[in-house]
Enzyme design. Sequence first.
Site, mmCIF file in Angstrom:
data_model
loop_
_atom_site.group_PDB
_atom_site.id
_atom_site.type_symbol
_atom_site.label_atom_id
_atom_site.label_comp_id
_atom_site.label_asym_id
_atom_site.label_seq_id
_atom_site.Cartn_x
_atom_site.Cartn_y
_atom_site.Cartn_z
ATOM 1 C CD GLU A 245 38.141 79.599 -32.837
ATOM 2 O OE1 GLU A 245 38.409 80.691 -33.956
ATOM 3 O OE2 GLU A 245 37.261 78.742 -33.443
ATOM 4 C CB CYS A 279 40.273 87.786 -32.857
ATOM 5 S SG CYS A 279 38.235 86.956 -33.480
HETATM 6 P P1 NDP Z 1 42.521 86.144 -22.022
HETATM 7 O O1 NDP Z 1 43.457 85.042 -22.500
HETATM 8 O O2 NDP Z 1 42.982 87.315 -20.676
HETATM 9 O O3 NDP Z 1 41.296 85.246 -21.144
HETATM 10 C C1 NDP Z 1 40.566 84.478 -21.867
HETATM 11 C C2 NDP Z 1 39.909 84.170 -21.259
HETATM 12 O O4 NDP Z 1 40.482 83.113 -19.635
HETATM 13 C C3 NDP Z 1 38.688 85.256 -20.083
HETATM 14 O O5 NDP Z 1 37.831 84.381 -19.971
HETATM 15 C C4 NDP Z 1 39.823 84.878 -18.850
HETATM 16 O O6 NDP Z 1 39.238 85.269 -17.692
HETATM 17 C C5 NDP Z 1 40.180 83.156 -18.961
HETATM 18 N N1 NDP Z 1 41.281 82.832 -18.162
HETATM 19 C C6 NDP Z 1 42.973 83.293 -18.035
HETATM 20 N N2 NDP Z 1 43.171 82.478 -17.299
HETATM 21 C C7 NDP Z 1 42.877 81.749 -17.360
HETATM 22 C C8 NDP Z 1 42.857 80.640 -16.984
HETATM 23 N N3 NDP Z 1 44.421 79.876 -16.348
HETATM 24 N N4 NDP Z 1 42.387 78.991 -16.987
HETATM 25 C C9 NDP Z 1 41.560 79.473 -17.618
HETATM 26 N N5 NDP Z 1 41.131 80.177 -18.107
HETATM 27 C C10 NDP Z 1 41.846 81.306 -18.179
HETATM 28 O O7 NDP Z 1 41.531 87.269 -23.518
HETATM 29 P P2 NDP Z 1 41.129 87.827 -23.349
HETATM 30 O O8 NDP Z 1 40.052 88.069 -23.041
HETATM 31 O O9 NDP Z 1 42.450 89.404 -23.617
HETATM 32 O O10 NDP Z 1 40.921 88.092 -25.318
HETATM 33 C C11 NDP Z 1 41.790 89.011 -26.072
HETATM 34 C C12 NDP Z 1 42.932 87.709 -26.686
HETATM 35 O O11 NDP Z 1 41.184 86.614 -27.674
HETATM 36 C C13 NDP Z 1 43.175 88.188 -28.354
HETATM 37 O O12 NDP Z 1 44.106 87.833 -28.679
HETATM 38 C C14 NDP Z 1 41.898 88.045 -29.563
HETATM 39 O O13 NDP Z 1 42.728 87.678 -30.390
HETATM 40 C C15 NDP Z 1 41.446 86.511 -28.552
HETATM 41 N N6 NDP Z 1 40.369 85.808 -29.673
HETATM 42 C C16 NDP Z 1 40.052 85.407 -30.546
HETATM 43 C C17 NDP Z 1 39.222 85.546 -30.972
HETATM 44 C C18 NDP Z 1 38.848 84.165 -31.675
HETATM 45 O O14 NDP Z 1 37.600 83.141 -32.353
HETATM 46 N N7 NDP Z 1 39.840 82.765 -32.924
HETATM 47 C C19 NDP Z 1 37.682 86.197 -30.924
HETATM 48 C C20 NDP Z 1 37.876 86.695 -30.039
HETATM 49 C C21 NDP Z 1 38.743 87.423 -29.901
HETATM 50 P P3 NDP Z 1 40.214 86.222 -16.918
HETATM 51 O O15 NDP Z 1 39.081 87.336 -18.102
HETATM 52 O O16 NDP Z 1 39.389 86.180 -16.288
HETATM 53 O O17 NDP Z 1 41.477 86.875 -16.427
#
Ligand code: NDP
Length: 496
Positions: A245, A279
């Site tokens: 997602e 999102c």
């Molecule tokens: P990120 O992609 O920065 O982070 C998402 C999660 O992935 C966090 O828990 C993050 O940890 C973790 N993460 C980071 N690097 C890695 C890695 N290399 N391997 C595995 N996990 C990793 O997204 P955001 O938290 O900034 O969220 C915003 C984004 O999410 C926007 O693009 C939004 O549109 C999308 N989104 C999509 C939704 C949907 O349902 N389609 C719903 C809500 C949001 P950490 O934070 O510790 O870096």
Amino acid sequence: MTATRVPGLPVVEDGVLISTHPATGKEAGRVPVADAAAVEAATARAREAARWWQSLGFDGRKERLMRWRSLLARRVEEVAELTGLEAGKPHADAVVEAAGAVEHLDWMARHAKRVLGPRRTATRLLLMEHTGHLEYQPYGVVGVIGPWNYPILTPMGSIAGALSAGNAVVFKPSEYTPIVGQWLADTFAEVVPEQPVLQVVHGLGDVGAALCRSGVNKIAFTGSTATAKKVLAACADNLVPTVIEAGGKDAIIVDDDADVDAAAEAAVWGAMTNAGQTCIGIERAYAVAPVYDAFVAAVVEKAGKLRTGDQIGPITMPRQLDIIREHIDDALAKGGRAVLGGAEAVQPPYVAPTVLVDVPADARGIREETFGPTLTITKVADAEEALQQANGTSYGLGGAVFGKRNAIRIARRLRSGMVAVNGTLTFSGMGNLPFGGVGDSGFGRIHGEDGLREFARPKAITVRRGPSLLPAMTFERTPGQVATIIRALKILYGRR
Ligand code: NDP
């Protein structure tokens, strides 16, 4: 000595993750950071817990999940307050988010047995001596990686589906919202104290990466498209299936027979709720020429009344402020005009509502996710042009259409996984509808029946109930029987 902290920016000190409010810098809480070994240990514990959880059957799980649902509903103010403390989310937005989580948990728990449980399938003539049986079996351990913008609702979509289907879950919340993530696991443990069926592991991105490699049987990722690619790469080594997602750049189309005032109200809410950090947030509007002026005026009038602080909260992730500013600057530099807000709207940690018009299609604010309380409005000749432009990004998550005669026809043709007609974002609050995107917005589905099946493997079983009339699947068939099979095939399927 503690170094000066940037409000809202998570820091790790001595193995502890400290979460702070993005506006005040006030500490929201602290949690221990996991290393790769700890993540693997959590997954191993989850595997044990999954066996017990599966042994409860659909009814036993439902009873417990419904108790968790009731607890969340009773303590909604508590989790909303926590989300405010940690992410700066206004109380009303946090309550609406938590309500969505309750809805999805309720739906998943109630419907898992019907959607996933064993059933007989219809008999097929060529194999009529066999009965078909289908059931959906849990994967085992599902790793859930969540974002910070909807720290209750988005992980719940995956967690509720995975748990209802009979999996144990290891959840890695965003480093920006670990306290809300911990609260979810703690409250689950209050109603299911026996086994660690829902665990949480904390840390930065490397902990998410470790989770992908920890032996989980599936990863449910919600976050940015860029991180999704890293997750897929990490999962590739062990062929771990994923549901992704990711981000969006959702559009609203306003047709000539739309209720313009209602469209403006919905567009402003869809664009500005949670300070645009959604999102499925509406980031672009395409209004057909006859209603364009009235729509722009109504949007500006309504968005202009919103105040940063109580209605438009702070931007949770400090570095997102730069992106929002860059998108506004780029739009203005390329000939766009701010009819509300503009370059000066970015006042860290807040961004005031900003409405931009005449922004060219190649501007970053039209193509890339902005994630702030901004909206571009573009005048189009007709719905056909609106569709063409709305579908012109690499994303395809949600969207909205306002109109009467053709609204549903237009909705069908939006390149997206969900569309709201005469509303915005509404599909996310209905437990019986699937949620997910196309293109850069990801694949797979959470919520609804598809969201339950996402967390289980279909298992097909056939059972012989008598001797074969047309023995096809044996070397002991005779030439006469093969001739009968040919005749049967032609009679059954050969007619034009
Ligand atoms: P990120 O992609 O920065 O982070 C998402 C999660 O992935 C966090 O828990 C993050 O940890 C973790 N993460 C980071 N690097 C890695 C890695 N290399 N391997 C595995 N996990 C990793 O997204 P955001 O938290 O900034 O969220 C915003 C984004 O999410 C926007 O693009 C939004 O549109 C999308 N989104 C999509 C939704 C949907 O349902 N389609 C719903 C809500 C949001 P950490 O934070 O510790 O870096």
